[in-house]
Design a protein around this motif. Structure first.
Motif, PDB file in Angstrom:
ATOM      1  N   ARG A 369       3.262  82.270  61.681  1.00 26.23           N
ATOM      2  CA  ARG A 369       2.776  82.640  60.129  1.00 26.23           C
ATOM      3  C   ARG A 369       1.419  83.342  60.166  1.00 26.23           C
ATOM      4  O   ARG A 369       0.755  83.173  61.309  1.00 26.23           O
ATOM      5  CB  ARG A 369       2.806  81.521  59.412  1.00 26.23           C
ATOM      6  CG  ARG A 369       1.874  80.521  59.738  1.00 26.23           C
ATOM      7  CD  ARG A 369       1.928  79.151  58.751  1.00 26.23           C
ATOM      8  NE  ARG A 369       3.186  78.555  58.687  1.00 26.23           N
ATOM      9  CZ  ARG A 369       3.665  77.778  59.584  1.00 26.23           C
ATOM     10  NH1 ARG A 369       2.948  77.526  60.709  1.00 26.23           N
ATOM     11  NH2 ARG A 369       4.815  77.516  59.394  1.00 26.23           N
ATOM     12  N   VAL A 371      -1.390  86.660  58.049  1.00 25.68           N
ATOM     13  CA  VAL A 371      -1.608  87.411  56.764  1.00 25.68           C
ATOM     14  C   VAL A 371      -2.155  88.741  57.224  1.00 25.68           C
ATOM     15  O   VAL A 371      -2.761  88.905  58.036  1.00 25.68           O
ATOM     16  CB  VAL A 371      -3.053  86.815  56.221  1.00 25.68           C
ATOM     17  CG1 VAL A 371      -3.539  87.670  54.909  1.00 25.68           C
ATOM     18  CG2 VAL A 371      -3.017  85.083  55.773  1.00 25.68           C
ATOM     19  N   SER A 384      -1.747  92.333  49.907  1.00 30.70           N
ATOM     20  CA  SER A 384      -1.993  91.245  51.024  1.00 30.70           C
ATOM     21  C   SER A 384      -0.733  90.630  51.021  1.00 30.70           C
ATOM     22  O   SER A 384       0.178  90.487  50.154  1.00 30.70           O
ATOM     23  CB  SER A 384      -3.193  90.299  50.726  1.00 30.70           C
ATOM     24  OG  SER A 384      -2.938  89.363  49.554  1.00 30.70           O
ATOM     25  N   LEU A 385      -0.238  90.054  52.162  1.00 29.86           N
ATOM     26  CA  LEU A 385       0.858  89.599  52.589  1.00 29.86           C
ATOM     27  C   LEU A 385       0.795  88.599  53.290  1.00 29.86           C
ATOM     28  O   LEU A 385       0.070  88.255  54.448  1.00 29.86           O
ATOM     29  CB  LEU A 385       2.060  90.493  53.353  1.00 29.86           C
ATOM     30  CG  LEU A 385       3.271  89.908  53.891  1.00 29.86           C
ATOM     31  CD1 LEU A 385       4.304  89.447  52.698  1.00 29.86           C
ATOM     32  CD2 LEU A 385       4.044  90.933  54.548  1.00 29.86           C
ATOM     33  N   PHE A 386       1.199  87.010  52.875  1.00 29.10           N
ATOM     34  CA  PHE A 386       1.160  86.076  53.653  1.00 29.10           C
ATOM     35  C   PHE A 386       2.674  85.737  54.072  1.00 29.10           C
ATOM     36  O   PHE A 386       3.737  85.626  53.466  1.00 29.10           O
ATOM     37  CB  PHE A 386       0.577  84.894  52.781  1.00 29.10           C
ATOM     38  CG  PHE A 386      -0.358  84.740  52.018  1.00 29.10           C
ATOM     39  CD1 PHE A 386      -1.395  84.042  52.783  1.00 29.10           C
ATOM     40  CD2 PHE A 386      -0.777  85.599  50.856  1.00 29.10           C
ATOM     41  CE1 PHE A 386      -2.916  84.344  52.181  1.00 29.10           C
ATOM     42  CE2 PHE A 386      -1.925  85.766  50.257  1.00 29.10           C
ATOM     43  CZ  PHE A 386      -3.016  85.159  51.043  1.00 29.10           C
ATOM     44  N   TYR A 387       2.822  85.898  55.504  1.00 29.14           N
ATOM     45  CA  TYR A 387       4.252  85.942  56.044  1.00 29.14           C
ATOM     46  C   TYR A 387       4.626  84.882  56.725  1.00 29.14           C
ATOM     47  O   TYR A 387       3.715  84.020  57.344  1.00 29.14           O
ATOM     48  CB  TYR A 387       4.368  87.245  56.790  1.00 29.14           C
ATOM     49  CG  TYR A 387       3.394  87.274  58.271  1.00 29.14           C
ATOM     50  CD1 TYR A 387       4.062  86.712  59.451  1.00 29.14           C
ATOM     51  CD2 TYR A 387       2.240  87.933  58.217  1.00 29.14           C
ATOM     52  CE1 TYR A 387       3.312  86.618  60.398  1.00 29.14           C
ATOM     53  CE2 TYR A 387       1.443  87.986  59.520  1.00 29.14           C
ATOM     54  CZ  TYR A 387       2.203  87.207  60.400  1.00 29.14           C
ATOM     55  OH  TYR A 387       1.359  87.034  61.746  1.00 29.14           O
ATOM     56  N   THR A 413       4.299  91.325  46.127  1.00 32.84           N
ATOM     57  CA  THR A 413       4.279  91.250  47.400  1.00 32.84           C
ATOM     58  C   THR A 413       4.696  89.759  48.015  1.00 32.84           C
ATOM     59  O   THR A 413       5.593  89.789  49.026  1.00 32.84           O
ATOM     60  CB  THR A 413       2.947  91.800  48.066  1.00 32.84           C
ATOM     61  OG1 THR A 413       2.748  92.976  47.710  1.00 32.84           O
ATOM     62  CG2 THR A 413       3.006  91.717  49.588  1.00 32.84           C
ATOM     63  N   ASN A 414       4.303  88.994  47.419  1.00 29.01           N
ATOM     64  CA  ASN A 414       4.386  87.571  48.080  1.00 29.01           C
ATOM     65  C   ASN A 414       5.324  86.731  47.182  1.00 29.01           C
ATOM     66  O   ASN A 414       5.547  85.419  47.205  1.00 29.01           O
ATOM     67  CB  ASN A 414       2.858  86.793  47.828  1.00 29.01           C
ATOM     68  CG  ASN A 414       1.912  87.421  49.069  1.00 29.01           C
ATOM     69  OD1 ASN A 414       2.250  87.113  50.281  1.00 29.01           O
ATOM     70  ND2 ASN A 414       1.046  87.837  48.878  1.00 29.01           N
TER      71      ASN A 414
END
Length: 552
Positions: A369, A371, A384-387, A413-414
């Motif tokens: 995981r 960012v 921004s993407l929290f993957y 995005t999230n």
């Protein structure tokens, strides 16, 4: 009295002309810090006569800092070098050629210093202000390597006209410099540092100290509504003042015409761009590869969903600079950020390499995981993407080399489901072009079709493959494709449990599972479509294989 003065002036002019014809001498190499090197551990200064006639050094002086020493009584032939050393170093350098003792020897400063060569008339023949910052290699900066002049005929001693020695022994005393290039002219390397409504700031790869006289005619704009009205110098930058504001979001050409740096004329064209404010999510994170194949590299793909051109100069990926030079991202265009476009293309041959922007380094993206943060040149987050690895499709056994792709440009995005695994059938990633999972609005149902109902796999270049096309609206679709003959016997399990993406195709070359060519006849293509939410759907299409290479 006036006649005598005129005769004296003419005598001086003829003397100067005679010097130019007889010999042209310059400082061509400096070893300021001989420690830790392979050459004798003594400082040296090399002179070179690049003229066409011999030159007497009688009356010449060399000044290091503020201290002068007389040059020895020597004649320096055309294209001949003279190695100046201390008395204690003379014997050690005798094997390198023409050596002369400079007495007293003036110690050279390791970090920086100024060396001046005066001719017999007391006129400065050459002047060098060197610095250890001219070394590009940190280890060479520590000692044992000389600085060499690239081209003696280039009249200015600049950082750009000298280079660290490339010789295996650290220098080239008494011979042609290892970095020598005939007719060398350092590049102008003009850059646009900033643009606002009323001014343009330019920087150059050459110091303004060697820039000649300027006038507004040296700078010409393609946009006729604005003109250059004033030029200001600020440190090593030029600031051009404009008569009226530049239009926004439009590329404007600035032609630099006949700029004189060190008596060399330069011309160059630059692109000016006065950007309007970039809003939140005008640019979006569109695809991320954080778990690359073995030997591969990460990448982040961004997409311009706005209606305006965006200059990426000064933008940041996390805390890493995308580029200091202008890079224009057109509306509807992709940009792949990575450290090696070659490695990405190697792993994904369909990658659109024209849309890659290489960075010296990108942030670390852990496999579990992390960012991804995209910021504009003011440092303000734009997306921004929290993957996490759990965002991959649940049926995906091995996510190595599979990117996460955005399914729609207008999705948050999230939000759950915005990102999912790239289609395995598409290669596992789509760097630089439309994502394999991008939703197409007109897709209201799942479709499967054969491009042709007959094919002949005889390698003649005509209809050699059965092409199975598909267009699916199903999220996270998985697919099985099986070929049967008209008796219901299994011929080839062509695809097994592969993610499909939204659109694509599968090809069959007519081989069975044993690698043998199938005979002519009627066949059935059976396709199963499913996902983790419990959706299941099947398709069955008949076709004819005409194998002209087999016996009927």
């Amino acid at each position: 009295m006036r006649i005598a003065q005129n005769i004296a002036v003419l005598s001086l002019i003829f003397s100067i002309l005679a010097l130019e014809v007889q010999g042209q001498i310059c400082i061509s190499e400096v070893m300021a810090n001989p420690n830790n090197g392979r050459l004798p551990a003594y400082e040296y200064i090399e002179l070179y006569n690049y003229g066409t006639e011999s030159l007497s050094l009688v009356g010449y002086h060399l000044q290091v800092g503020n201290a002068r020493s007389s040059l020895p009584d020597r004649n320096l032939a055309p294209k001949q070098y003279l190695i100046l050393v201390s008395e204690t170093g003379a014997d050690s350098f005798s094997v390198f050629g023409n050596v002369a003792v400079l007495s007293p020897w003036r110690v050279l400063n390791n970090s920086e210093g100024t060396i001046r060569l005066f001719n017999a008339s007391g006129v400065v023949q050459d002047e060098l202000s060197y610095s250890n910052r001219w070394f590009k290699t940190a280890s060479k900066r520590q000692g044992g390597w000389s600085l060499e002049r690239i081209d003696p005929s280039y009249p200015c001693n600049l950082a750009q006209s000298w280079g660290e020695s490339e010789s295996a022994i650290g220098g080239t005393p008494g011979e042609r410099n290892s970095v020598a290039k005939d007719s060398f002219i350092p590049p102008l390397a003009a850059l646009v540092k900033s643009v606002d409504e009323r001014s343009v700031r330019l920087s150059f790869g050459l110091p303004l100290s060697v820039l000649g006289a300027l006038h507004v005619g040296n700078f010409q704009l393609s946009e006729q509504s604005a003109q250059i009205v004033d030029i200001q110098r600020d440190s090593n930058d030029l600031i051009l003042q404009l008569s009226s504001p530049l239009v926004t979001d439009k590329k404007i050409i600035l032609d630099l015409v006949d700029l004189r740096f060190c008596d060399v004329t330069y011309s160059q064209s630059l692109v000016l761009f006065n950007s309007s404010e970039v809003g939140f999510r005008d640019l979006i994170i569109n695809e991320v590869l954080f778990n690359p194949k073995v030997g591969g590299v990460d990448f982040v793909e961004i997409y311009n969903r706005s209606s305006k051109i965006v200059d990426l100069a000064g933008w940041l990926l996390g805390n890493r600079l995308l580029t200091s030079a202008s890079y224009f991202l057109e509306p509807g265009a992709f940009c792949v950020l990575t450290t090696s476009s070659a490695l990405v293309v190697q792993d994904y041959p369909k990658a659109a390499r024209d849309y890659f922007l290489e960075m010296p380094a990108i942030p670390a993206f852990p496999n579990e995981r992390g960012v991804v943060l995209l910021k504009n040149k003011e440092g303000v987050p734009v997306d921004s993407l929290f993957y996490s690895a759990s965002m991959h499709q649940p049926f995906l056994v091995n996510a190595k080399g599979i990117s996460l792709e955005r399914q729609g440009y207008d999705l948050e995005t999230n939000a759950a489901g915005t990102f999912t695994s790239a289609s395995v059938l598409s290669g596992g990633a789509t760097p630089g072009y439309v994502n394999s999972v991008t939703k197409v609005e007109e897709d209201e149902k799942n479709k499967l079709f054969l491009e042709r109902r007959t094919f002949s796999p005889d390698a003649d270049g005509d209809e050699d493959f059965l092409i199975i096309g598909y267009s699916f609206s199903l999220d996270n679709a998985m697919m099985n494709v099986t070929i049967y003959n008209d008796q219901g016997w299994l011929v080839n399990r062509l695809v097994r449990n592969k993610s499909t993406g939204r659109q694509g195709e599968v090809r069959w070359d007519g081989l069975d599972e044993g690698g043998k060519q199938s005979p002519s006849g009627i066949y059935i293509c059976y396709v199963e479509l499913y996902n983790s939410s419990g959706h299941f759907q099947s398709f069955k299409e008949g076709f004819v294989l005409l194998n002209r290479l087999s016996n009927y």
